[in-house]
Design an enzyme around this catalytic site. Structure first.
Site, PDB file in Angstrom:
ATOM      1  N   ASN A 135       0.845  -1.191   0.000  1.00 14.61           N
ATOM      2  CA  ASN A 135       0.000   0.000   0.000  1.00 14.61           C
ATOM      3  C   ASN A 135       0.881   1.243   0.000  1.00 14.61           C
ATOM      4  O   ASN A 135       1.339   1.705   1.025  1.00 14.61           O
ATOM      5  CB  ASN A 135      -0.930  -0.043   1.222  1.00 14.61           C
ATOM      6  CG  ASN A 135      -1.816   1.184   1.308  1.00 14.61           C
ATOM      7  OD1 ASN A 135      -1.637   2.149   0.572  1.00 14.61           O
ATOM      8  ND2 ASN A 135      -2.770   1.147   2.224  1.00 14.61           N
ATOM      9  N   CYS A 138      -2.271   5.258   0.437  1.00 16.14           N
ATOM     10  CA  CYS A 138      -3.165   5.960   1.362  1.00 16.14           C
ATOM     11  C   CYS A 138      -2.756   7.432   1.499  1.00 16.14           C
ATOM     12  O   CYS A 138      -1.633   7.733   1.894  1.00 16.14           O
ATOM     13  CB  CYS A 138      -3.111   5.268   2.719  1.00 16.14           C
ATOM     14  SG  CYS A 138      -4.279   5.972   3.882  1.00 16.14           S
ATOM     15  N   ASN A 203      -5.532   4.108  -5.723  1.00 16.41           N
ATOM     16  CA  ASN A 203      -5.973   4.333  -4.365  1.00 16.41           C
ATOM     17  C   ASN A 203      -6.773   5.641  -4.389  1.00 16.41           C
ATOM     18  O   ASN A 203      -7.036   6.185  -5.447  1.00 16.41           O
ATOM     19  CB  ASN A 203      -4.773   4.412  -3.412  1.00 16.41           C
ATOM     20  CG  ASN A 203      -5.167   3.961  -1.999  1.00 16.41           C
ATOM     21  OD1 ASN A 203      -6.155   4.422  -1.456  1.00 16.41           O
ATOM     22  ND2 ASN A 203      -4.378   3.058  -1.425  1.00 16.41           N
ATOM     23  N   CYS A 346     -37.079  14.422 -30.558  1.00 17.91           N
ATOM     24  CA  CYS A 346     -36.858  15.713 -29.893  1.00 17.91           C
ATOM     25  C   CYS A 346     -38.058  16.085 -29.029  1.00 17.91           C
ATOM     26  O   CYS A 346     -39.203  16.008 -29.466  1.00 17.91           O
ATOM     27  CB  CYS A 346     -36.620  16.787 -30.946  1.00 17.91           C
ATOM     28  SG  CYS A 346     -36.469  18.430 -30.242  1.00 17.91           S
ATOM     29  N   CYS A 352     -29.884  22.034 -26.421  1.00 20.34           N
ATOM     30  CA  CYS A 352     -28.837  21.979 -27.447  1.00 20.34           C
ATOM     31  C   CYS A 352     -28.643  23.358 -28.057  1.00 20.34           C
ATOM     32  O   CYS A 352     -27.527  23.806 -28.277  1.00 20.34           O
ATOM     33  CB  CYS A 352     -29.175  20.940 -28.522  1.00 20.34           C
ATOM     34  SG  CYS A 352     -30.750  21.231 -29.356  1.00 20.34           S
ATOM     35  N   CYS A 356     -25.133  25.605 -27.524  1.00 16.33           N
ATOM     36  CA  CYS A 356     -24.358  25.865 -28.743  1.00 16.33           C
ATOM     37  C   CYS A 356     -24.309  27.371 -28.994  1.00 16.33           C
ATOM     38  O   CYS A 356     -23.278  27.927 -29.344  1.00 16.33           O
ATOM     39  CB  CYS A 356     -24.958  25.127 -29.939  1.00 16.33           C
ATOM     40  SG  CYS A 356     -23.884  25.159 -31.389  1.00 16.33           S
ATOM     41  N   CYS A 381     -21.582  24.041 -37.664  1.00 16.53           N
ATOM     42  CA  CYS A 381     -21.320  22.939 -36.739  1.00 16.53           C
ATOM     43  C   CYS A 381     -19.886  22.431 -36.872  1.00 16.53           C
ATOM     44  O   CYS A 381     -19.453  22.056 -37.958  1.00 16.53           O
ATOM     45  CB  CYS A 381     -22.304  21.798 -36.991  1.00 16.53           C
ATOM     46  SG  CYS A 381     -21.963  20.335 -35.976  1.00 16.53           S
ATOM     47  N   CYS A 384     -18.627  19.143 -32.340  1.00 12.35           N
ATOM     48  CA  CYS A 384     -17.933  19.015 -31.055  1.00 12.35           C
ATOM     49  C   CYS A 384     -18.570  18.019 -30.085  1.00 12.35           C
ATOM     50  O   CYS A 384     -17.963  17.602 -29.126  1.00 12.35           O
ATOM     51  CB  CYS A 384     -17.807  20.370 -30.381  1.00 12.35           C
ATOM     52  SG  CYS A 384     -19.369  21.004 -29.755  1.00 12.35           S
ATOM     53  N   CYS A 387     -23.811  19.228 -27.870  1.00 11.11           N
ATOM     54  CA  CYS A 387     -25.269  19.054 -27.901  1.00 11.11           C
ATOM     55  C   CYS A 387     -25.646  17.616 -27.559  1.00 11.11           C
ATOM     56  O   CYS A 387     -26.605  17.377 -26.822  1.00 11.11           O
ATOM     57  CB  CYS A 387     -25.843  19.450 -29.255  1.00 11.11           C
ATOM     58  SG  CYS A 387     -25.016  18.699 -30.670  1.00 11.11           S
TER      59      CYS A 387
HETATM   60  C1  LIG Z   1     -12.899   3.639   4.198  1.00 12.39           C
HETATM   61  C2  LIG Z   1     -11.814   3.249   3.236  1.00 12.39           C
HETATM   62  C3  LIG Z   1     -10.661   2.721   3.721  1.00 12.39           C
HETATM   63  C4  LIG Z   1      -9.663   2.341   2.865  1.00 12.39           C
HETATM   64  N1  LIG Z   1      -8.580   1.762   3.374  1.00 12.39           N
HETATM   65  C5  LIG Z   1      -7.592   1.311   2.539  1.00 12.39           C
HETATM   66  C6  LIG Z   1      -6.490   0.579   3.040  1.00 12.39           C
HETATM   67  O1  LIG Z   1      -6.398   0.325   4.223  1.00 12.39           O
HETATM   68  N2  LIG Z   1      -5.577   0.160   2.177  1.00 12.39           N
HETATM   69  C7  LIG Z   1      -5.641   0.405   0.826  1.00 12.39           C
HETATM   70  O2  LIG Z   1      -4.789  -0.013   0.068  1.00 12.39           O
HETATM   71  N3  LIG Z   1      -6.681   1.101   0.319  1.00 12.39           N
HETATM   72  C8  LIG Z   1      -7.677   1.527   1.143  1.00 12.39           C
HETATM   73  N4  LIG Z   1      -8.760   2.173   0.606  1.00 12.39           N
HETATM   74  C9  LIG Z   1      -8.821   2.440  -0.847  1.00 12.39           C
HETATM   75  C10 LIG Z   1      -9.596   1.348  -1.610  1.00 12.39           C
HETATM   76  O3  LIG Z   1      -8.979   0.101  -1.493  1.00 12.39           O
HETATM   77  C11 LIG Z   1      -9.723   1.680  -3.109  1.00 12.39           C
HETATM   78  O4  LIG Z   1      -8.442   1.784  -3.663  1.00 12.39           O
HETATM   79  C12 LIG Z   1     -10.448   2.966  -3.370  1.00 12.39           C
HETATM   80  O5  LIG Z   1     -11.530   3.106  -2.476  1.00 12.39           O
HETATM   81  C13 LIG Z   1     -10.952   3.079  -4.817  1.00 12.39           C
HETATM   82  O6  LIG Z   1     -11.881   2.074  -5.163  1.00 12.39           O
HETATM   83  P1  LIG Z   1     -13.494   2.293  -5.142  1.00 12.39           P
HETATM   84  O7  LIG Z   1     -13.798   3.463  -5.988  1.00 12.39           O
HETATM   85  O8  LIG Z   1     -14.072   1.006  -5.616  1.00 12.39           O
HETATM   86  O9  LIG Z   1     -13.866   2.552  -3.709  1.00 12.39           O
HETATM   87  C14 LIG Z   1      -9.788   2.551   1.468  1.00 12.39           C
HETATM   88  C15 LIG Z   1     -10.973   3.085   0.981  1.00 12.39           C
HETATM   89  C16 LIG Z   1     -11.995   3.418   1.849  1.00 12.39           C
HETATM   90  C17 LIG Z   1     -13.277   3.978   1.318  1.00 12.39           C
HETATM   91  S1  SF4 Z   2     -21.801  19.467 -32.324  1.00  7.73           S
HETATM   92 FE1  SF4 Z   2     -21.155  21.283 -31.210  1.00  7.73          FE
HETATM   93  S2  SF4 Z   2     -21.087  22.842 -32.771  1.00  7.73           S
HETATM   94 FE2  SF4 Z   2     -22.270  21.192 -33.659  1.00  7.73          FE
HETATM   95  S3  SF4 Z   2     -24.361  21.663 -33.178  1.00  7.73           S
HETATM   96 FE3  SF4 Z   2     -23.646  20.334 -31.530  1.00  7.73          FE
HETATM   97  S4  SF4 Z   2     -22.937  21.796 -29.988  1.00  7.73           S
HETATM   98 FE4  SF4 Z   2     -23.091  22.964 -31.859  1.00  7.73          FE
END
Ligand SMILES: Cc1cc2nc3c(=O)[nH]c(=O)nc-3n(C[C@H](O)[C@H](O)[C@H](O)COP(=O)(O)O)c2cc1C
Ligand code: SF4
Ligand SMILES: Cc1cc2nc3c(=O)[nH]c(=O)nc-3n(C[C@H](O)[C@H](O)[C@H](O)COP(=O)(O)OP(=O)(O)OC[C@H]3O[C@@H](n4cnc5c(N)ncnc54)[C@H](O)[C@@H]3O)c2cc1C
Lengths: 432, 437
Positions: A135, A138, A203, A346, A352, A356, A381, A384, A387
């Site tokens: 780890n 953290c 993490n 629509c 949109c 735009c 257009c 992009c 929309c």
């Molecule tokens: C309450 C909590 C405690 C955690 N403790 C650890 C830990 O002890 N060791 C670790 O490697 N990661 C820890 N993590 C990180 C998680 O393992 C993970 O990497 C992170 O939450 C991202 O994944 P997720 O989006 O699925 O939660 C913790 C996360 C949470 C929410």
């Molecule tokens: S793609 Fe972009 S530029 Fe074209 S209509 Fe949609 S928002 Fe406007």
């Protein structure tokens, strides 16, 4: 039925869904329930040396919610396990014995001294665990003591500690990376150089989720004060996907196995991580939000999708999208699209048009012949996709590729051959 | 309070209970914040609906209420009584998308209820302009007009013939739409801007003459509503047990002792508007066994919306179409015993009796065939002879330079609270422009 069995650096599990090292994996009680629910493996809550650390006795979590209180992002200030090392090791030994087909990886964090790492590794080996995860991620509490992210933010330390571990144990060594750095490739390269069998990421992301405007303190608030925590859950998935892809397509680290973590909530999230190069995924927040049975949906969803697409095993999914991740400069500048609005779909909300008109290219009408009517003006257009992004109706606005004729905006001929920025006339470096 | 503790739960319970904070948050999140939004166009007062809903979403309830009041100071009542299914909510793009519009009316109530609490009035009386305006009628039109004038600093005297202010909000709207004395509380809210002197039990045309007001004030606004009732001229309509629906509703609204109201067992209501529906539903809620609405045209022609018609049906009211009254017959005691009706059909747009008749047993008959302007005593200067409405120009000015009018009493009036509010507001703007010039 597709075969979901997973072999990650020699660690076998019946499916690629592991629980990440966190509260869901803190005790035998939880892990037994997780295995009963069908999880393929766990990374045990990070172990440290005795005496155990202590956690705050007030709130540990803060959250970002949608209007309906769907949890979008979770923030925590929890530390590593606060239980004695021997208690954890005994439980790990028993659980592995009871669930031999599941992956049992043990997460570790000790002070940055060779003897400390070597000492704890020996004791973990004794439990019969399948591997270890270092780890280095953290971002709170432990980092201020020179551990966790404090190591993960210095590539030299990562390499050094990884090497100590590899010298000490034959167990697979997974290095867990912190996203709280500017370029994820450097810590990944360091892990590889130290001999790591795999990396896992991400993490949690350093964060303050909210401020209580009555008490004027960040949340969660402990006796009037708050400190930054680690952010996870659906909100961090895009950050994690990008980092996984960065490592998967970096020449130096392309071959290192990746365990994808960060916001995995459904089978689709898992499939996306694997398509970008992750060999399996780890989950924390989704389980902490809904309980362990979310894994049922993940397994059946992944299965159905693989069957539908004709993927017999995970190997045929992993890394499939990696070659399609490229740098901006290699994107085809001859690819021209225009937005198309399906008038039958629509619902006349006008979003949109206004986005735009106000913020982009004035390319969507508000009225035609005096009547409310939204239509794309091809002469304006730029394709992009804004929309499409803001339209509340699925598939109402789509992007259509122009394959022949002239782009009415640029008045240039539509050319089919690939041409990118590196050779573009406006690029001072193109040499043309 | 528990519903079952109430003797007349139907009458004493909100038709649509107030949304909780969480419900409001979820519902407001459904709004797409449309551009040039159709709901704004569909609202007779032009409330910036997407903005107020976004303010609710962002936890800014006071701001949301202010957005509503800026266009409609009676936004609280409108949230309760507007037939939103034919107004804003009909235009909602979510109606187009999934037949489930955003609950604009209920969100409007959530926002405006904020000012039912102990909070300061959101507007200030303008600095004294030195001008005096008389507003006749303290219904929605008069109240909206008076409030707007007060914010401009004009001194307003508001006269009303009835003993309480509010117009039909106080005497007409169904009880279950305005529980807990809301009508009165809203009047107090409107008046708390300051600068408005209310005088009840003063009838213009008898207690004071319009000409005197024209002399005394810089401008006069008439928000008289339709105080008279149409007479059917039906044989038997003078029998005991025949009553005008509006009078029945007014009695109902003015009592807290529902036991004292004599409602029959078998009730027949003649008409097809909101009044007919309200009289029928409330008669059921008071305990009438058999309630039938007889309307001379089909369902689509009814002035009551589809939703109101369903509300009646849910409450066990029978709606019979294509029936016109012929005669009311007495029973042995000389009171109402039954009503005779004739079937009608529409022949190239014209309604004709078919000759086929039925009798419906009834001990009570409510006539709900529309209200008219009681204009007899008003100066002929403002009422064109022969017309049964006050005629105004596009700026709400009558034939007399110093007299404006709005609400149900003007021609083109839509007989909706919200439309009356819009008239009162725009007339105030017009008066302000005229007397400040
Ligand atoms: C309450 C909590 C405690 C955690 N403790 C650890 C830990 O002890 N060791 C670790 O490697 N990661 C820890 N993590 C990180 C998680 O393992 C993970 O990497 C992170 O939450 C991202 O994944 P997720 O989006 O699925 O939660 C913790 C996360 C949470 C929410
Ligand atoms: S793609 Fe972009 S530029 Fe074209 S209509 Fe949609 S928002 Fe406007
Ligand atoms: C039974 C019933 C139910 C209804 N339900 C709904 C509903 O659910 N939703 C909806 O939108 N609309 C409803 N309406 C219509 C709505 O109530 C009216 O459109 C609205 O009240 C009109 O407002 P106003 O200010 O023009 O007139 P009113 O509300 O009628 O107010 C006129 C006021 O002027 C006073 N007045 C009259 N003549 C004089 C005089 N000579 N001197 C002094 N004062 C005078 C009266 O006492 C009265 O207070 C309903 C109407 C009825 C009859």
């Amino acid at each position: 039925m597709a075969d979901l069995s997973n072999n990650f650096v020699g660690i076998k599990s019946p499916n690629p869904f592991w629980l990440a090292s966190a509260p869901p994996t803190d005790k035998a009680f939880n892990v037994n329930r997780a295995f009963e629910a069908g999880w393929g493996g766990v990374v045990w809550k990070t172990l440290g040396e005795d005496p155990p650390i202590v956690n705050v006795n007030g709130p540990r979590y803060g959250a970002v919610h949608s209007a309906d209180r769907r949890l979008i992002g979770l923030n925590n200030i929890e530390l590593i396990t606060d239980r004695p090392l021997e208690v954890n090791l005994a439980e790990i030994r028993q659980v592995k014995r009871d669930w031999p087909d599941r992956a049992m990886v043990v997460s570790l964090m000790v002070p940055c001294e060779e003897k400390n790492w070597k000492g704890i590794l020996k004791r973990v080996e004794d439990t019969g665990a399948d591997g270890v995860e270092l780890n280095f991620g953290c971002p709170h509490g432990m980092s201020e003591r020179g551990m966790g992210a404090a190591v993960g933010q210095v590539p030299e330390y990562i390499e050094m500690v990884t090497r100590w571990c590899k010298e000490t144990t034959d167990l697979p060594v997974i290095v867990k990376l912190t996203p709280n750095i500017t370029d994820i490739r450097f810590p990944a390269r360091a892990a590889k150089a130290g001999g790591a069998d795999a990396v896992s990421l991400i993490n949690t992301v350093s964060s303050i989720v909210s401020v209580d405007l009555d008490t004027m303190a960040p949340q969660p608030t402990i006796d009037g004060k708050g400190s930054h925590g680690g952010y996870c859950g659906p909100a961090v998935k895009p950050i994690a996907l990008n980092m996984v892809a960065d490592i998967a397509r970096d020449a130096e680290t392309a071959d290192i196995p990746i365990s994808g973590i960060g916001g995995v909530t459904t089978w689709r999230d898992a499939a996306e991580f694997m398509a970008l190069g992750a060999g399996n995924v780890q989950v924390c927040t989704a389980a902490m939000t809904y309980g362990f049975r979310v894994v049922d949906e993940m397994i059946s969803g992944l299965n159905n999708w693989m069957d539908e697409k004709g993927h017999a095993t995970l190997d045929s999914v992993v890394g499939k999208a990696t070659p399609n991740v490229t740098d901006w400069q290699y994107l085809n500048l001859n690819y021209v699209t225009k937005a198309r609005i399906d008038q039958d779909k629509c619902i006349q909300c006008g979003r949109c048009h206004v986005v735009c008109e106000d913020t982009s290219h004035q390319a969507i009408t508000l009225k035609v012949d005096g009547k409310r009517h939204f239509e794309v003006i091809d002469e304006e257009c730029v394709g992009c996709n804004l929309c499409v992004s803001v339209c509340p109706v699925e598939d109402c606005i789509t992007m259509e590729e122009l394959t022949t004729g002239v782009d009415p905006r640029t008045e240039n001929d539509i050319r089919r051959e690939y041409a990118n920025w590196t050779t573009h006339a406006n690029n001072p470096m193109s040499g043309s | 309070m528990q519903q079952d503790e109430k003797a007349y739960p139907g009458l004493e319970t909100d038709l649509h209970p107030a949304l909780s904070r969480h419900e409001a948050s979820v519902e407001s999140d459904r709004c797409y914040f449309c551009y040039d939004a159709p709901c704004v166009t569909a609202c007779p007062t032009g409330i910036d609906v997407p903005l107020f809903i976004r303010q609710i979403q962002a936890g800014n309830r006071a701001g949301a209420a202010k957005t509503i009041f800026d266009e409609n100071i009676l936004g609280g009542m409108c949230a309760r009584v507007c037939p939103t299914e034919t107004l804003c909510e009909q235009a909602c793009v979510r109606q187009t998308a999934e037949s489930k519009p955003v609950k604009i009316g209920q969100l409007q109530r959530f926002a405006t209820d904020h000012f039912l609490g102990d909070v300061e009035h959101p507007y200030q009386q303008g600095s004294d302009s030195g001008k005096q305006v008389c507003v006749v009628g303290a219904g929605p039109a008069g109240l909206a007009c008076a409030h707007r004038l007060a914010t401009y600093g004009h001194r307003v005297t508001m006269l009303d013939a009835k003993s309480k202010p509010g117009g039909l909000n106080e005497y007409g709207i169904a009880t279950y739409k305005t529980v807990e004395n809301f009508a009165r509380r809203e009047v107090d809210f409107v008046l708390s801007v300051g600068g408005i002197t209310l005088k009840n039990s003063v009838r213009v045309g008898s207690d004071v003459m319009l000409d005197e007001l024209i002399d005394q004030y810089d401008a006069v606004f008439l928000g008289l509503g339709l105080d008279g009732v149409n007479q059917a001229g039906l044989p038997g309509s003078d029998l005991a047990g025949v009553e005008n629906a509006v009078e029945f509703i007014a009695r109902l609204r003015q009592t807290t002792d529902y036991d004292s109201l004599q409602v029959g067992r078998k009730v027949v209501i003649i008409g097809g508007g909101m009044t007919a529906i309200d009289a029928a539903v409330q008669a059921r809620m008071l305990g009438a066994e058999d309630v039938t609405i007889a309307y001379r045209r089909g369902a689509d022609a009814m002035n009551a919306s589809r939703y109101e018609q369903e509300l009646a049906q849910i409450n066990g009211v029978k709606i019979k179409h294509y029936l016109q009254p012929v005669e009311i017959h007495s029973d042995a005691s000389g009171a109402v015993g039954s009503i005779e009706l004739e079937y009608t059909s529409s022949v190239s747009g014209e309604l004709q009796g078919t000759g086929e008749k039925i009798q419906i047993e009834a001990d009570t008959i409510y006539m709900a065939i529309g209200q008219t302007l009681l204009a007899g005593q008003l100066a002929s200067t403002v009422i064109e002879s022969g017309a049964n409405r006050v005629t105004v120009d596009s700026a709400y000015r009558t034939g007399h330079q110093k007299v404006w009018a709005g609400g149900d009493c003007i021609s083109g009036g839509e007989d909706l609270t919200v439309a009356a509010v819009q008239d009162g507001k725009l007339a105030a703007e017009s008066i302000h422009r005229a007397i400040s010039a």
